[in-house]
Design a protein around this motif. Structure first.
Motif, mmCIF file in Angstrom:
data_model
loop_
_atom_site.group_PDB
_atom_site.id
_atom_site.type_symbol
_atom_site.label_atom_id
_atom_site.label_comp_id
_atom_site.label_asym_id
_atom_site.label_seq_id
_atom_site.Cartn_x
_atom_site.Cartn_y
_atom_site.Cartn_z
ATOM 1 N N LYS A 326 0.738 -1.263 -0.022
ATOM 2 C CA LYS A 326 -0.036 -0.047 -0.046
ATOM 3 C C LYS A 326 0.900 1.250 0.198
ATOM 4 O O LYS A 326 0.684 2.216 -0.516
ATOM 5 C CB LYS A 326 -1.014 0.021 1.203
ATOM 6 N N LEU A 327 1.961 1.179 0.817
ATOM 7 C CA LEU A 327 2.969 2.383 0.713
ATOM 8 C C LEU A 327 3.351 2.643 -0.644
ATOM 9 O O LEU A 327 3.605 3.797 -1.253
ATOM 10 C CB LEU A 327 4.035 2.124 1.829
ATOM 11 N N ALA A 328 3.857 1.364 -1.390
ATOM 12 C CA ALA A 328 4.389 1.640 -2.863
ATOM 13 C C ALA A 328 3.330 2.425 -3.702
ATOM 14 O O ALA A 328 3.672 3.029 -4.411
ATOM 15 C CB ALA A 328 4.678 0.308 -3.234
ATOM 16 N N VAL A 329 2.137 1.893 -3.535
ATOM 17 C CA VAL A 329 1.267 2.302 -4.485
ATOM 18 C C VAL A 329 0.839 3.849 -4.122
ATOM 19 O O VAL A 329 0.741 4.718 -5.067
ATOM 20 C CB VAL A 329 -0.090 1.696 -4.137
ATOM 21 N N THR A 330 0.968 4.027 -2.767
ATOM 22 C CA THR A 330 0.727 5.654 -2.530
ATOM 23 C C THR A 330 1.647 6.557 -2.666
ATOM 24 O O THR A 330 1.472 7.621 -3.365
ATOM 25 C CB THR A 330 0.474 5.505 -0.767
ATOM 26 N N LEU A 331 3.133 6.172 -2.556
ATOM 27 C CA LEU A 331 4.291 6.761 -2.920
ATOM 28 C C LEU A 331 4.148 7.380 -4.504
ATOM 29 O O LEU A 331 4.433 8.173 -4.985
ATOM 30 C CB LEU A 331 5.558 6.080 -2.672
ATOM 31 N N HIS A 332 3.854 6.081 -5.345
ATOM 32 C CA HIS A 332 3.770 6.348 -6.582
ATOM 33 C C HIS A 332 2.756 7.233 -7.134
ATOM 34 O O HIS A 332 2.893 8.045 -8.071
ATOM 35 C CB HIS A 332 3.364 5.042 -7.558
ATOM 36 N N ALA A 333 1.480 7.199 -6.546
ATOM 37 C CA ALA A 333 0.309 7.963 -6.712
ATOM 38 C C ALA A 333 0.673 9.628 -6.273
ATOM 39 O O ALA A 333 0.356 10.407 -7.065
ATOM 40 C CB ALA A 333 -0.901 7.557 -5.868
ATOM 41 N N MET A 334 1.181 9.599 -5.129
ATOM 42 C CA MET A 334 1.871 11.271 -4.757
ATOM 43 C C MET A 334 2.766 11.842 -5.847
ATOM 44 O O MET A 334 2.648 12.650 -6.144
ATOM 45 C CB MET A 334 2.468 11.047 -3.575
ATOM 46 N N TRP A 335 3.699 10.789 -6.214
ATOM 47 C CA TRP A 335 4.558 11.237 -7.347
ATOM 48 C C TRP A 335 3.857 11.767 -8.599
ATOM 49 O O TRP A 335 4.325 12.619 -9.340
ATOM 50 C CB TRP A 335 5.552 10.352 -7.534
ATOM 51 N N ARG A 336 2.940 10.904 -8.969
ATOM 52 C CA ARG A 336 2.241 11.171 -10.362
ATOM 53 C C ARG A 336 1.408 12.392 -10.201
ATOM 54 O O ARG A 336 1.213 13.188 -11.186
ATOM 55 C CB ARG A 336 1.454 9.816 -10.648
ATOM 56 N N THR A 337 0.923 12.490 -8.939
ATOM 57 C CA THR A 337 -0.308 13.633 -9.032
ATOM 58 C C THR A 337 0.500 14.902 -8.558
ATOM 59 O O THR A 337 -0.169 16.011 -8.347
ATOM 60 C CB THR A 337 -1.396 13.371 -8.295
ATOM 61 N N ASN A 338 1.778 14.564 -7.920
ATOM 62 C CA ASN A 338 2.487 15.808 -7.398
ATOM 63 C C ASN A 338 1.681 16.210 -6.206
ATOM 64 O O ASN A 338 1.841 17.694 -5.961
ATOM 65 C CB ASN A 338 2.838 17.026 -8.230
ATOM 66 N N THR A 339 1.478 15.526 -5.128
ATOM 67 C CA THR A 339 0.552 15.986 -3.895
ATOM 68 C C THR A 339 1.306 15.341 -2.927
ATOM 69 O O THR A 339 1.601 14.067 -3.108
ATOM 70 C CB THR A 339 -0.927 15.497 -4.106
ATOM 71 N N SER A 340 1.265 15.951 -1.558
ATOM 72 C CA SER A 340 1.822 15.414 -0.500
ATOM 73 C C SER A 340 0.845 14.460 0.076
ATOM 74 O O SER A 340 -0.484 14.168 -0.300
ATOM 75 C CB SER A 340 2.024 16.613 0.489
ATOM 76 N N PHE A 341 1.144 13.668 1.211
ATOM 77 C CA PHE A 341 0.508 12.407 1.656
ATOM 78 C C PHE A 341 -0.860 13.068 2.341
ATOM 79 O O PHE A 341 -0.886 13.967 3.037
ATOM 80 C CB PHE A 341 1.334 11.903 2.858
ATOM 81 N N LYS A 342 -1.730 12.341 2.109
ATOM 82 C CA LYS A 342 -3.339 12.749 2.678
ATOM 83 C C LYS A 342 -3.786 11.167 3.131
ATOM 84 O O LYS A 342 -3.968 10.497 2.268
ATOM 85 C CB LYS A 342 -4.037 13.280 1.564
ATOM 86 N N GLU A 343 -3.738 11.310 4.171
ATOM 87 C CA GLU A 343 -4.162 9.998 4.936
ATOM 88 C C GLU A 343 -5.701 9.751 4.474
ATOM 89 O O GLU A 343 -5.999 8.474 4.372
ATOM 90 C CB GLU A 343 -4.325 9.854 6.544
#
Length: 347
Positions: A326-343
């Protein structure tokens, strides 16, 4: 000069020589040779024999990155094939030689029945080399510490655990318990000096990693996720290299070997353990981050509650692996959308 239309070539690379085979679209051989493993020699031979090619293929290997970059600069249409896929075809050859391998690879390139491997950017390989060097030094430090503990047991000295860490306890033993055997002191002092030198090199690399993370916008962005520090963020950036590689962020977990294997044949249909394919170092970093979220109060309460709900059904280890995916998917989504972590978005 042969007509270059509909022509393909393949390279079977070794440290000293490279076998080259050129075939036409209909599968007939045009030319074969062995040349030194040098980008200039390979490019010159291909230019002299064919004048141009639709595609030139080679397998992944230790020299693949260097040759791919060098041949691309020389306008050679080079592609890198996954060696695991090519191996299945090459096994059909009754005799294994470099020339036969080049012929088989040329036929694979001609038919297009291969999966191209991604060659990453120079920056990604530099950052990965830095992380790999640090990992090697940490392994040396651990090996030295275990060696010291083991050698001391031979002489009846139990290292144990003391307040102040490994260094303080070792100094106490050298000054105290080894005083009755002064011939052992130089041996353990040499091991401790080697440990100090390795720690100094690790500290230097840590400073460099922090400096790179400070000026790298993507690394800083990924560090907003809970449990993700500069090493984990740099490892993820070096592993993915380009966020556009995956159409869906859910593919990031499979790319790092964090999704279960699937076997289905006839009436059999079952899921296995995670595949453990891909970048082992990045997978390890993500598992450590997941372990920190699961076991410590590092933020991300919804992620922790989600993982603990899985742990109640399947056990903590599988829950941590699921959290790492889940972290791997989240990190890639953050990078792709250029948004910081949102729980709230990951719940």
């Amino acid at each position: 000069m042969e007509d270059s239309m509909g022509m393909f070539a393949a390279l079977d690379v070794s440290q000293e020589e490279t076998a080259i085979c050129v075939v036409r679209q209909d599968g007939t051989h045009v030319a074969e040779a062995k040349v030194p493993t040098c980008p200039d020699a390979i490019a010159d031979w291909l230019t002299e024999r064919t004048g141009g090619l639709e595609r030139v293929g080679m397998e992944t290997g230790p020299l693949a990155v260097w040759l791919w970059n060098a041949l691309t600069e020389r306008q050679v249409p080079i592609v890198c094939m996954d060696a695991r896929h090519a191996s299945g075809v090459l096994k059909m050859m009754p005799n294994k030689t470099d020339q036969h391998d080049a012929r088989g690879l040329a036929q694979i390139v001609r038919t297009g029945w291969f999966k191209a491997a991604q060659i990453k950017s120079h920056e990604a390989y530099v950052n990965r080399a830095m992380l790999t060097a640090r990992e090697a030094l940490v392994g040396m430090r651990v090996k030295l510490e275990n060696e010291i503990r083991g050698l001391l047991k031979t002489f009846g000295v139990m290292f144990g655990k003391r307040v102040g860490g490994f260094k303080r306890r070792a100094e106490e033993i050298i000054e105290g318990e080894l005083a009755v055997a002064p011939d052992l002191v130089p041996i353990f002092e040499a091991l401790m000096q080697a440990r100090r030198d390795i720690l100094a090199r690790i500290a230097a690399l840590d400073s460099r990693i922090r400096a790179v993370a400070k000026r790298h916008a993507t690394v800083r962005l990924l560090m907003t996720a809970p449990g993700v520090g500069p090493i984990t963020a740099m490892a993820a950036v070096a592993a993915f290299d380009d966020a556009s590689r995956f159409r869906r962020s859910s593919s990031a977990g499979a790319y790092l070997g964090l999704t279960p294997r699937r076997y289905e044949s006839g009436e059999i249909s079952r899921n296995g353990r995670v595949s453990k394919r891909g970048d082992a170092f990045t997978r390890k970093c993500l598992f450590e981050a997941a372990n920190a979220i699961f076991c410590r109060n590092l933020g991300g309460p919804r992620l922790r509650d989600w993982a603990r709900a899985i742990a109640e059904r399947t056990g903590p280890r599988k829950a941590k692996v699921a959290l790492a995916r889940k972290l791997a998917v989240t990190l890639h989504a953050m990078w792709r959308t250029n948004t910081s972590f949102k729980e709230a978005a990951t719940a």
